[in-house]
Design an enzyme around this catalytic site. Structure first.
Site, short mmCIF file in Angstrom:
data_model
loop_
_atom_site.label_atom_id
_atom_site.label_comp_id
_atom_site.label_asym_id
_atom_site.label_seq_id
_atom_site.Cartn_x
_atom_site.Cartn_y
_atom_site.Cartn_z
N HIS A 75 5.19 -8.39 -5.07
CA HIS A 75 3.60 -8.97 -4.13
C HIS A 75 3.15 -10.16 -4.46
O HIS A 75 2.62 -10.50 -4.91
CB HIS A 75 2.17 -7.59 -4.79
CG HIS A 75 2.57 -6.52 -3.99
ND1 HIS A 75 1.98 -6.13 -3.08
CD2 HIS A 75 3.43 -5.59 -4.61
CE1 HIS A 75 1.50 -4.26 -2.99
NE2 HIS A 75 3.20 -4.57 -3.98
N CYS A 135 6.62 -5.04 0.20
CA CYS A 135 6.45 -4.08 0.08
C CYS A 135 6.28 -3.30 0.58
O CYS A 135 7.04 -3.06 1.29
CB CYS A 135 5.29 -4.23 -0.73
SG CYS A 135 5.55 -2.80 -2.94
N GLY A 186 1.25 -1.16 -0.07
CA GLY A 186 0.12 -0.23 0.27
C GLY A 186 1.32 1.49 -0.21
O GLY A 186 2.12 1.23 -0.65
N GLU A 187 0.56 1.80 1.44
CA GLU A 187 1.40 3.02 1.49
C GLU A 187 1.95 2.99 2.48
O GLU A 187 1.45 3.39 3.46
CB GLU A 187 0.88 4.90 0.66
CG GLU A 187 1.76 5.82 0.09
CD GLU A 187 2.78 5.23 -0.99
OE1 GLU A 187 2.54 5.38 -1.43
OE2 GLU A 187 3.33 6.08 -0.67
N ILE A 201 5.53 -3.78 -7.68
CA ILE A 201 4.53 -2.34 -7.49
C ILE A 201 5.19 -1.78 -7.27
O ILE A 201 5.49 -0.90 -6.02
CB ILE A 201 3.44 -2.56 -7.79
CG1 ILE A 201 2.81 -3.69 -8.48
CG2 ILE A 201 2.63 -1.51 -7.95
CD1 ILE A 201 1.24 -4.13 -8.23
N ARG A 202 5.75 -0.06 -8.03
CA ARG A 202 6.12 0.44 -6.83
C ARG A 202 7.63 0.34 -5.57
O ARG A 202 7.11 1.00 -4.68
CB ARG A 202 5.78 1.79 -6.43
CG ARG A 202 4.97 2.21 -7.84
CD ARG A 202 4.00 3.37 -7.12
NE ARG A 202 4.72 4.48 -6.10
CZ ARG A 202 3.63 5.00 -5.40
NH1 ARG A 202 2.81 4.38 -4.68
NH2 ARG A 202 4.65 5.72 -5.07
N GLU A 231 0.61 -11.62 -3.22
CA GLU A 231 -1.27 -11.92 -3.35
C GLU A 231 -1.79 -12.08 -4.40
O GLU A 231 -2.71 -12.16 -4.78
CB GLU A 231 -1.35 -10.71 -2.18
CG GLU A 231 -1.51 -9.60 -2.17
CD GLU A 231 0.64 -9.16 -2.00
OE1 GLU A 231 1.36 -9.99 -1.95
OE2 GLU A 231 -0.44 -7.75 -2.19
N1 GLN Z 1 5.53 2.60 -2.94
C1 GLN Z 1 5.42 2.64 -1.90
C2 GLN Z 1 5.83 3.33 -0.58
O1 GLN Z 1 6.52 3.76 -0.66
C3 GLN Z 1 4.98 1.12 -2.07
C4 GLN Z 1 3.78 0.15 -2.91
C5 GLN Z 1 3.65 -1.33 -3.07
O2 GLN Z 1 3.40 -1.65 -2.01
N2 GLN Z 1 3.34 -1.88 -4.09
O3 GLN Z 1 4.89 3.03 0.51
#
Ligand code: GLN
EC number: 4.3.3.6
Length: 193
Positions: free
Chosen positions: A176, A86, A54-55, A141-142, A178
């Protein structure tokens, strides 16, 4: 008896983890009862915990303000399993080099947020993971880069860089697990080999 599985649900992708935990439990002839965690007082009853992506700044802020963070640390001190993916890995790390993230220090690694590029640079790659047989389809993803590894085991690398690490009962992935139907990483984190 059913396992009590908690998914930190203050922000991020929760239902996919719940499905993967149920699948991993079923594969071992177990059942798992999933509880979404948004407040304190629930983690102490959990047998295993998942910290989703997530973030990381938002997740960190909310688990601190809700009083969940020290409960996660106590869960690990008790030797119970955690899978951190992540953004979850970023929060679980020793240092993310970002003042907005209060690191829990569950994994002896340093991380760098967003080091694999932006959302549009997302990719999937099959990776060999220690403890698993066939390569694991890994979605980035990021994703954070694991920039430094202290006293942690590296379970997988991509392009010469660690992307899955383990410290005792805590397993962290940059990717990820999941987001594919393959629940073997959840199985590895929660039930061992
Ligand atoms: N870029 C997000 C962060 O820095 C993490 C990305 C993700 O969980 N897919 O929190």
């Amino acid at each position: 008896m059913s396992l009590n599985a908690g998914v930190i649900a203050v922000q991020g992708d929760v239902s996919e983890h719940a499905d993967a935990i149920r699948q991993a439990a079923t594969d071992r002839g177990e059942t798992a009862e999933i509880t979404e965690i948004r407040q304190s007082g629930i983690v102490p009853d959990c047998d295993l915990l998942c910290m989703p992506g997530g973030e990381s700044t938002a997740i960190s802020r909310l688990i601190q303000s809700e009083g969940i963070a020290p409960e996660i640390q106590a869960h690990v001190e008790a030797g119970k399993p955690v899978l951190a993916t992540c953004a979850g890995l970023i929060v679980a790390a020793e240092d993310a080099g970002d003042d907005r993230v209060e690191n829990l220090g569950l994994l002896d690694v340093t991380v760098e947020r967003n080091a694999f590029g932006r959302q549009k640079d997302s990719f999937e790659v099959p990776l060999s993971v220690t403890g698993l047989g066939e390569p694991f389809p890994s979605v980035f993803i990021r994703a954070p880069l694991i920039s430094g590894v202290g006293d942690a085991d590296v379970l997988a690398e991509w392009d010469g860089r660690p992307v899955a690490v383990q410290n005792g009962s805590v397993l962290g992935t940059s990717f990820h697990p999941e987001l594919t139907p393959d629940s073997r990483i959840h199985g590895l984190a929660f039930f061992g080999e």
